[in-house]
Write an enzyme that holds these catalytic residues in place. Sequence first.
Site, PDB file in Angstrom:
ATOM      1  N   ALA A   1       0.834  -1.204   0.000  1.00 47.46           N
ATOM      2  CA  ALA A   1       0.000   0.000   0.000  1.00 47.46           C
ATOM      3  C   ALA A   1       0.870   1.256   0.000  1.00 47.46           C
ATOM      4  CB  ALA A   1      -0.928  -0.015   1.210  1.00 47.46           C
TER       5      ALA A   1
ATOM      6  N   GLY B   1       0.361   9.258  -6.397  1.00 49.34           N
ATOM      7  CA  GLY B   1       0.438   8.063  -7.230  1.00 49.34           C
ATOM      8  C   GLY B   1       1.833   7.952  -7.782  1.00 49.34           C
TER       9      GLY B   1
ATOM     10  N   THR C   1      -3.646  -3.831  -4.513  1.00 53.33           N
ATOM     11  CA  THR C   1      -3.870  -5.140  -5.132  1.00 53.33           C
ATOM     12  C   THR C   1      -3.849  -6.220  -4.056  1.00 53.33           C
ATOM     13  OG1 THR C   1      -2.880  -4.439  -7.215  1.00 53.33           O
ATOM     14  CG2 THR C   1      -2.909  -6.810  -6.786  1.00 53.33           C
TER      15      THR C   1
ATOM     16  N   ASP D   1      13.327  -1.928  -8.264  1.00 51.09           N
ATOM     17  CA  ASP D   1      14.346  -2.483  -9.157  1.00 51.09           C
ATOM     18  C   ASP D   1      14.128  -3.991  -9.342  1.00 51.09           C
ATOM     19  OD1 ASP D   1      15.395   0.016  -9.226  1.00 51.09           O
ATOM     20  OD2 ASP D   1      17.073  -0.395  -7.873  1.00 51.09           O
TER      21      ASP D   1
ATOM     22  N   ARG E   1       9.966  -4.282 -11.102  1.00 53.78           N
ATOM     23  CA  ARG E   1       9.651  -3.784 -12.451  1.00 53.78           C
ATOM     24  C   ARG E   1       9.965  -4.812 -13.541  1.00 53.78           C
ATOM     25  NH1 ARG E   1      10.922   2.514 -10.986  1.00 53.78           N
ATOM     26  NH2 ARG E   1       8.793   2.887 -10.307  1.00 53.78           N
TER      27      ARG E   1
ATOM     28  N   GLU F   1       3.185   0.079 -10.682  1.00 54.29           N
ATOM     29  CA  GLU F   1       4.650  -0.006 -10.493  1.00 54.29           C
ATOM     30  C   GLU F   1       5.372   1.068 -11.300  1.00 54.29           C
ATOM     31  OE1 GLU F   1       4.653  -2.586  -7.723  1.00 54.29           O
ATOM     32  OE2 GLU F   1       6.544  -2.889  -8.708  1.00 54.29           O
TER      33      GLU F   1
HETATM   34  C1  FAD Z   1      -5.664  -2.036 -10.813  1.00 52.44           C
HETATM   35  C2  FAD Z   1      -4.656  -1.244 -10.063  1.00 52.44           C
HETATM   36  C3  FAD Z   1      -3.867  -1.885  -9.112  1.00 52.44           C
HETATM   37  C4  FAD Z   1      -2.938  -1.151  -8.370  1.00 52.44           C
HETATM   38  N1  FAD Z   1      -2.219  -1.792  -7.376  1.00 52.44           N
HETATM   39  C5  FAD Z   1      -1.485  -1.044  -6.515  1.00 52.44           C
HETATM   40  C6  FAD Z   1      -0.879  -1.636  -5.353  1.00 52.44           C
HETATM   41  O1  FAD Z   1      -0.960  -2.836  -5.123  1.00 52.44           O
HETATM   42  N2  FAD Z   1      -0.243  -0.816  -4.494  1.00 52.44           N
HETATM   43  C7  FAD Z   1      -0.127   0.526  -4.691  1.00 52.44           C
HETATM   44  O2  FAD Z   1       0.458   1.210  -3.861  1.00 52.44           O
HETATM   45  N3  FAD Z   1      -0.650   1.118  -5.804  1.00 52.44           N
HETATM   46  C8  FAD Z   1      -1.320   0.360  -6.712  1.00 52.44           C
HETATM   47  N4  FAD Z   1      -1.910   0.959  -7.817  1.00 52.44           N
HETATM   48  C9  FAD Z   1      -1.713   2.389  -8.060  1.00 52.44           C
HETATM   49  C10 FAD Z   1      -0.787   2.672  -9.217  1.00 52.44           C
HETATM   50  O3  FAD Z   1       0.538   2.334  -8.899  1.00 52.44           O
HETATM   51  C11 FAD Z   1      -0.968   4.159  -9.587  1.00 52.44           C
HETATM   52  O4  FAD Z   1      -2.233   4.258 -10.173  1.00 52.44           O
HETATM   53  C12 FAD Z   1       0.089   4.647 -10.537  1.00 52.44           C
HETATM   54  O5  FAD Z   1       1.320   4.735  -9.851  1.00 52.44           O
HETATM   55  C13 FAD Z   1      -0.245   6.031 -11.121  1.00 52.44           C
HETATM   56  O6  FAD Z   1      -0.628   6.912 -10.125  1.00 52.44           O
HETATM   57  P1  FAD Z   1      -1.963   7.792 -10.275  1.00 52.44           P
HETATM   58  O7  FAD Z   1      -3.057   6.852 -10.624  1.00 52.44           O
HETATM   59  O8  FAD Z   1      -2.119   8.586  -9.031  1.00 52.44           O
HETATM   60  O9  FAD Z   1      -1.705   8.728 -11.497  1.00 52.44           O
HETATM   61  P2  FAD Z   1      -0.944  10.130 -11.515  1.00 52.44           P
HETATM   62  O10 FAD Z   1       0.350  10.036 -10.789  1.00 52.44           O
HETATM   63  O11 FAD Z   1      -1.912  11.174 -11.066  1.00 52.44           O
HETATM   64  O12 FAD Z   1      -0.654  10.282 -13.054  1.00 52.44           O
HETATM   65  C14 FAD Z   1      -1.666  10.620 -14.004  1.00 52.44           C
HETATM   66  C15 FAD Z   1      -0.991  10.696 -15.378  1.00 52.44           C
HETATM   67  O13 FAD Z   1       0.021  11.722 -15.368  1.00 52.44           O
HETATM   68  C16 FAD Z   1       1.271  11.165 -15.757  1.00 52.44           C
HETATM   69  N5  FAD Z   1       2.356  11.799 -14.996  1.00 52.44           N
HETATM   70  C17 FAD Z   1       2.458  11.929 -13.661  1.00 52.44           C
HETATM   71  N6  FAD Z   1       3.605  12.544 -13.317  1.00 52.44           N
HETATM   72  C18 FAD Z   1       4.261  12.816 -14.471  1.00 52.44           C
HETATM   73  C19 FAD Z   1       5.515  13.459 -14.800  1.00 52.44           C
HETATM   74  N7  FAD Z   1       6.309  13.916 -13.850  1.00 52.44           N
HETATM   75  N8  FAD Z   1       5.842  13.557 -16.100  1.00 52.44           N
HETATM   76  C20 FAD Z   1       5.022  13.078 -17.074  1.00 52.44           C
HETATM   77  N9  FAD Z   1       3.840  12.489 -16.841  1.00 52.44           N
HETATM   78  C21 FAD Z   1       3.459  12.343 -15.552  1.00 52.44           C
HETATM   79  C22 FAD Z   1       1.168   9.687 -15.429  1.00 52.44           C
HETATM   80  O14 FAD Z   1       2.066   8.919 -16.204  1.00 52.44           O
HETATM   81  C23 FAD Z   1      -0.286   9.397 -15.767  1.00 52.44           C
HETATM   82  O15 FAD Z   1      -0.427   9.190 -17.139  1.00 52.44           O
HETATM   83  C24 FAD Z   1      -2.791   0.220  -8.600  1.00 52.44           C
HETATM   84  C25 FAD Z   1      -3.566   0.866  -9.591  1.00 52.44           C
HETATM   85  C26 FAD Z   1      -4.497   0.159 -10.294  1.00 52.44           C
HETATM   86  C27 FAD Z   1      -5.324   0.886 -11.320  1.00 52.44           C
END
Ligand code: FAD
Length: 404
Positions: A135, A142, A169, A255, A258, A381
Amino acid sequence: MINLETPKKFRAFIGRANQVADHFLRANARKYDLAEHAYPKELDMLATLIDGMSDSGQGQGAGAAGVRRDENGDDDGKVKNGTNMSSLLSIIEMCWGDVGLLLSMPRQGLGNSAIASVATDEQLERYKGTWASMAITESGCGSDSAALTTTAVKDGDHYVLNGEKIFVTSGERSDSVVVWATLDKSLGRAAIKSFLVSKDTPGIRVERLEHKLGIRSSDTATIILDNCRVHEENLLGNAEIDPKQGFAGAMATFDNTRPLVAGMAVGCARASLELTRELLNEAGVGIDYDKPLQTQSYAAATFVAMEADWEAALLLTLESAWLADNRRPNSMEASMAKAKAGRVGNEITLRCVELAGSLGYSENELLEKWSRDSKILDIFEGTQQIQQLIVARRLLGLTSSELK
Ligand SMILES: Cc1cc2nc3c(=O)[nH]c(=O)nc-3n(C[C@H](O)[C@H](O)[C@H](O)COP(=O)(O)OP(=O)(O)OC[C@H]3O[C@@H](n4cnc5c(N)ncnc54)[C@H](O)[C@@H]3O)c2cc1C
């Protein structure tokens, strides 16, 4: 096509993994895609089998749990394919079977990877057998995990955790959660630590489950931490806040994981390619590797181009796991693999839907499902954009504050 020879010691193992993926995962893929949130009970027996194989040294688990860097590796300079490579090869086969069910495998959670990467030897022993989800993500954090707001406040020999985690997840099915929290927000990234929180601890609860586009057999939970007290021994790794180390400890997990997520994309895309080849053959569309592409049909030429892209993703993915096995830095290669495999995984699975026409779009085949399942592999990830950012920083020698 470049045909890499699979090392002899992995051949039987890959064959077994493929059979398991076929019988347990592929066979139940549609059932649990339709029955979102139902517990895939077929996996219990499989997980017990995998535990037994790992204990007897015949296998390395289904993937996620087996990613600790081998500190006892060869010191004679010999290269080796070890735990990371076997985990990766297993994951590729499993995700050829089904990505969502692989993510639902008991005791093989992303939290298990974090434990394997950063826990002390004593903690590794103590947490053996737990099924740990991971988590990190919050509503305002994100991609930028350093922005997390969940707090861990020291109180005697305990920490008190408060915050809300989303998109966890296996958050409901796991029996423990690796929670990332900050010891002191003013100290930035270095103060972020991870804690193993057993689900029966008072103060931790699952708030809700998400409905999703793909990997619908995998549960994705929102978890609340409300004055949740955990013993100080549950802090994974070192409690010291070392500004010089920054985020390095926490990032070590990525690392290792991924390359595995890249492997998921590779496995899922291979499933799509194999079925599409069969369907094209049945439709009388032959693929001739000796004839120039411009003299072949659009479908055949597209198929060959997709295979080339897939193979590039596979090679990058193998390289990143191999570097980890040989205790070499792999952050950049792990991000390259994840970026390439995530992107081509999305493109291939969707293009296969297109090539197979109405069959591709219908629920009679799994092609439409694979295109939905694949999408997440380019998001969690670290998204496509974040992987590219990491690679750019490494190539240009810039820090995260210099290139955002
Ligand atoms: C089905 C599912 C399972 C998941 N499982 C887990 C889990 O087990 N544990 C956990 O902790 N999380 C989990 N996640 C969360 C996942 O890791 C995040 O959704 C992901 O890291 C993106 O974060 P965000 O959704 O907040 O998007 P944001 O960070 O808000 O990004 C939105 C968009 O902006 C882009 N963006 C953001 N910053 C930049 C930048 N600096 N430069 C260019 N583009 C950028 C991103 O690439 C994306 O396209 C899960 C998500 C889903 C949907």
